[in-house]
Design a protein around this motif. Structure first.
Motif, mmCIF file in Angstrom:
data_model
loop_
_atom_site.group_PDB
_atom_site.id
_atom_site.type_symbol
_atom_site.label_atom_id
_atom_site.label_comp_id
_atom_site.label_asym_id
_atom_site.label_seq_id
_atom_site.Cartn_x
_atom_site.Cartn_y
_atom_site.Cartn_z
ATOM 1 N N VAL A 46 59.692 35.815 49.316
ATOM 2 C CA VAL A 46 60.749 36.641 49.915
ATOM 3 C C VAL A 46 62.005 35.833 50.304
ATOM 4 O O VAL A 46 63.116 36.228 49.950
ATOM 5 C CB VAL A 46 60.181 37.452 51.105
ATOM 6 C CG1 VAL A 46 61.272 38.213 51.819
ATOM 7 C CG2 VAL A 46 59.130 38.418 50.593
ATOM 8 N N PRO A 47 61.866 34.680 51.008
ATOM 9 C CA PRO A 47 63.089 33.927 51.336
ATOM 10 C C PRO A 47 63.859 33.493 50.087
ATOM 11 O O PRO A 47 65.094 33.477 50.088
ATOM 12 C CB PRO A 47 62.567 32.701 52.097
ATOM 13 C CG PRO A 47 61.194 33.020 52.492
ATOM 14 C CD PRO A 47 60.665 34.021 51.548
ATOM 15 N N LEU A 48 63.122 33.161 49.021
ATOM 16 C CA LEU A 48 63.787 32.727 47.781
ATOM 17 C C LEU A 48 64.570 33.879 47.159
ATOM 18 O O LEU A 48 65.688 33.697 46.682
ATOM 19 C CB LEU A 48 62.753 32.212 46.779
ATOM 20 C CG LEU A 48 62.126 30.862 47.104
ATOM 21 C CD1 LEU A 48 61.004 30.556 46.133
ATOM 22 C CD2 LEU A 48 63.159 29.755 47.045
ATOM 23 N N VAL A 49 63.971 35.066 47.156
ATOM 24 C CA VAL A 49 64.668 36.224 46.597
ATOM 25 C C VAL A 49 65.935 36.479 47.403
ATOM 26 O O VAL A 49 67.009 36.729 46.850
ATOM 27 C CB VAL A 49 63.778 37.489 46.609
ATOM 28 C CG1 VAL A 49 64.515 38.665 46.024
ATOM 29 C CG2 VAL A 49 62.507 37.265 45.845
ATOM 30 N N PHE A 50 65.803 36.383 48.729
ATOM 31 C CA PHE A 50 66.968 36.634 49.591
ATOM 32 C C PHE A 50 68.081 35.637 49.282
ATOM 33 O O PHE A 50 69.235 36.009 49.115
ATOM 34 C CB PHE A 50 66.553 36.539 51.062
ATOM 35 C CG PHE A 50 67.642 37.000 51.993
ATOM 36 C CD1 PHE A 50 67.886 38.358 52.159
ATOM 37 C CD2 PHE A 50 68.426 36.102 52.684
ATOM 38 C CE1 PHE A 50 68.900 38.798 52.997
ATOM 39 C CE2 PHE A 50 69.441 36.524 53.522
ATOM 40 C CZ PHE A 50 69.680 37.871 53.685
ATOM 41 N N TYR A 51 67.695 34.365 49.159
ATOM 42 C CA TYR A 51 68.696 33.335 48.895
ATOM 43 C C TYR A 51 69.347 33.548 47.524
ATOM 44 O O TYR A 51 70.566 33.453 47.388
ATOM 45 C CB TYR A 51 68.035 31.952 48.979
ATOM 46 C CG TYR A 51 68.987 30.820 48.701
ATOM 47 C CD1 TYR A 51 70.068 30.565 49.543
ATOM 48 C CD2 TYR A 51 68.835 30.011 47.571
ATOM 49 C CE1 TYR A 51 70.947 29.536 49.273
ATOM 50 C CE2 TYR A 51 69.708 28.979 47.303
ATOM 51 C CZ TYR A 51 70.767 28.740 48.148
ATOM 52 O OH TYR A 51 71.657 27.730 47.872
ATOM 53 N N SER A 52 68.534 33.860 46.516
ATOM 54 C CA SER A 52 69.092 34.038 45.174
ATOM 55 C C SER A 52 70.019 35.244 45.129
ATOM 56 O O SER A 52 71.068 35.214 44.477
ATOM 57 C CB SER A 52 67.977 34.182 44.141
ATOM 58 O OG SER A 52 67.231 35.324 44.406
ATOM 59 N N ALA A 53 69.643 36.317 45.850
ATOM 60 C CA ALA A 53 70.495 37.505 45.847
ATOM 61 C C ALA A 53 71.828 37.205 46.528
ATOM 62 O O ALA A 53 72.878 37.700 46.110
ATOM 63 C CB ALA A 53 69.779 38.642 46.545
ATOM 64 N N ARG A 54 71.793 36.372 47.548
ATOM 65 C CA ARG A 54 73.047 35.980 48.222
ATOM 66 C C ARG A 54 73.927 35.158 47.298
ATOM 67 O O ARG A 54 75.145 35.325 47.260
ATOM 68 C CB ARG A 54 72.732 35.165 49.477
ATOM 69 C CG ARG A 54 72.354 36.011 50.659
ATOM 70 C CD ARG A 54 72.028 35.110 51.820
ATOM 71 N NE ARG A 54 73.247 34.573 52.393
ATOM 72 C CZ ARG A 54 73.844 35.086 53.467
ATOM 73 N NH1 ARG A 54 73.320 36.130 54.050
ATOM 74 N NH2 ARG A 54 74.942 34.563 53.946
#
Lengths: 228, 222
Positions: B152-160
């Motif tokens: 989840v944190p990785l998805v959030f970072y990539s989406a940002r």
């Protein structure tokens, strides 16, 4: 751990390549995907580089699913999994061997997918050496992350009917971050330019690969031992 | 009276009270009008969905360490709740988005993360529903429960990252909430927390009962 890893990877590659079905099936599926997507453009039109990059990575991902299934079914077919579990080799080396073998097979199939993307979708990378370097490094780093997750989840789906669909359903959302990095880096490469924020994307892909390699080394033995 | 019943009663009263605040106390937002009230449902759903996925993560680790099926059942119950609440958060968010930004869906880190999370945990529930030997299913689910939460944190970072390159359809508006809105929101969060706990406990009890019934059937058959 290095020796058993190499032995398992070599065994898997030998079995896959001599039978041919695993790699050929993955290659054909990827190529068909690229070809089918090419039908969506008018003759003479260019597919945007970002779309072409997405199609390239979709083809790679579907191939990875087939390869992971093929690699894990090798032990299943001959009921050899207990043998691997009982062998003195650490189980983490089974994960590393499978990841290495699927990584090599993935790179081999991408050697066909990239020219197919360029030919069928009309993009031609003609940028400076830097964009080539970033593009190739990006593909390899993203592949690392993909095979790390693929080798872990391959064990998860073993022994199940409809493994391919089950694996894609779980694998696809999990690899979204690294897939985005792959699409962004490959878009730059196909456009012939170094993509904006290439460093951050490479960093993200590296982080993903490192995290899932650690998770794979740690959790794969637990998963592999928990057989039916 | 057992704790399940008390918790369910408290949750019912709290949710009723929170709805009174939403419809009678909180002011109507000037630009969006009554549709803004969806916010009091949307945010608690999103928060408690995240909490559910955190419980899945912790319970998965606990199962791998202790090999006690209680943790497996807790992870399963929390995942079911999380998927339901995340779906509600997505649906209410989408309705709000249509009214306020004129789009049903937009590329935003939060939306993207929630959707990807929903897909992952929907896959998790699918794996749990497969016919496998219970021990194997619990291990497979636990591994997936850990892997999913780490993503989840990785998805959030990539989406940002992606968003910083592509212009966003909307820009995040600043500005705080009115005190009445803030109070209503906190009450809603608390009420949903009670409801979440009551549902989790109820589902756990149901799973335990199913387990006992199954064990008795097997015992009778042999």
């Amino acid at each position: 751990m290095l020796k058993p890893t190499m032995l398992i990877a070599a065994k898997d590659l030998r079995l896959t390549l001599t039978r041919g079905a695993g790699l050929v099936q993955a290659l054909l599926l990827g190529l068909v995907l690229v070809f089918v997507f090419s039908l969506s453009r008018q003759a003479g039109d260019l597919v945007p580089a970002q779309t072409a990059a997405t199609i390239f990575w979709l083809a790679s991902l579907f191939s990875l699913v087939l390869m992971s299934n093929a690699l894990f079914s090798l032990e299943e077919e001959s009921n050899a999994r207990p043998g691997l579990i009982l062998s003195p080799a650490p189980l983490a080396s089974v994960w590393a061997g499978k990841a290495l073998a699927s990584g090599l097979l993935l790179v081999a199939s991408q050697l066909a997918f990239m020219p197919a993307t360029i030919i069928f979708l009309g993009n031609e990378p003609s940028g400076p050496a830097e964009s080539w370097l970033v593009g190739i490094a990006g593909i390899l780093v993203v592949d690392w992350g993909l095979v790390a997750v693929g080798a872990l989840l391959g064990a998860l789906a073993q022994g199940q009917a409809g493994r391919e669909s089950l694996l894609s359903l779980v694998l696809f959302p999990l690899v979204v971050p690294v897939l985005l990095a792959g699409i962004r880096l490959t878009t730059g490469f196909l456009e012939g330019a170094s993509p904006l924020g290439a460093g951050s994307w490479l960093g993200l892909a590296l982080g993903f690969g490192a995290l899932y390699s650690a998770v794979g080394l740690l959790l794969f033995p637990v998963l592999y031992r928990a057989g039916d | 009276m057992n704790i399940r019943f008390l918790l369910a009663l408290a949750a019912g009263v709290a949710v009723f009270g929170s709805q009174l605040l939403v419809w009678l106390y909180a002011p109507v937002e000037m630009t969006l009008g009554p549709i803004q009230k969806i916010f009091y449902l949307h945010l608690p759903c999103a928060w408690w969905a995240l909490m559910s996925f955190f419980v899945v993560f912790v319970a998965s680790i606990a199962y791998l360490l202790k090999r006690n099926f209680f943790w497996d059942r807790l992870a399963g119950a929390a995942a079911e709740l999380g998927v339901l609440l995340a779906l509600l958060a997505l649906a209410t968010g989408s309705i709000w988005g249509r009214v306020s930004w004129n789009v049903w869906w937009t590329w935003d880190p939060r939306l993207t993360t929630t959707l990807v999370m929903w897909f992952i945990y929907a896959g998790y529930l699918l794996i749990r529903s497969l016919s496998m030997q219970p021990g194997r299913r619990a291990v497979v689910s636990a591994v997936l429960g850990i892997v999913a939460f780490l993503d989840v944190p990785l998805v959030f970072y990539s989406a940002r990252l992606w968003r910083s390159i592509h212009p966003a359809v909307f820009s995040a508006s600043g500005g705080g909430l009115e005190p009445e809105m803030k109070l209503t929101l906190f009450v809603c969060l608390g009420a949903f927390g009670l409801l979440w706990a009551a549902l989790l406990l109820g589902r756990l009890w149901q799973m335990n009962a199913a387990e006992r019934i199954e064990a008795r059937i097997i015992w009778k058959e042999h």
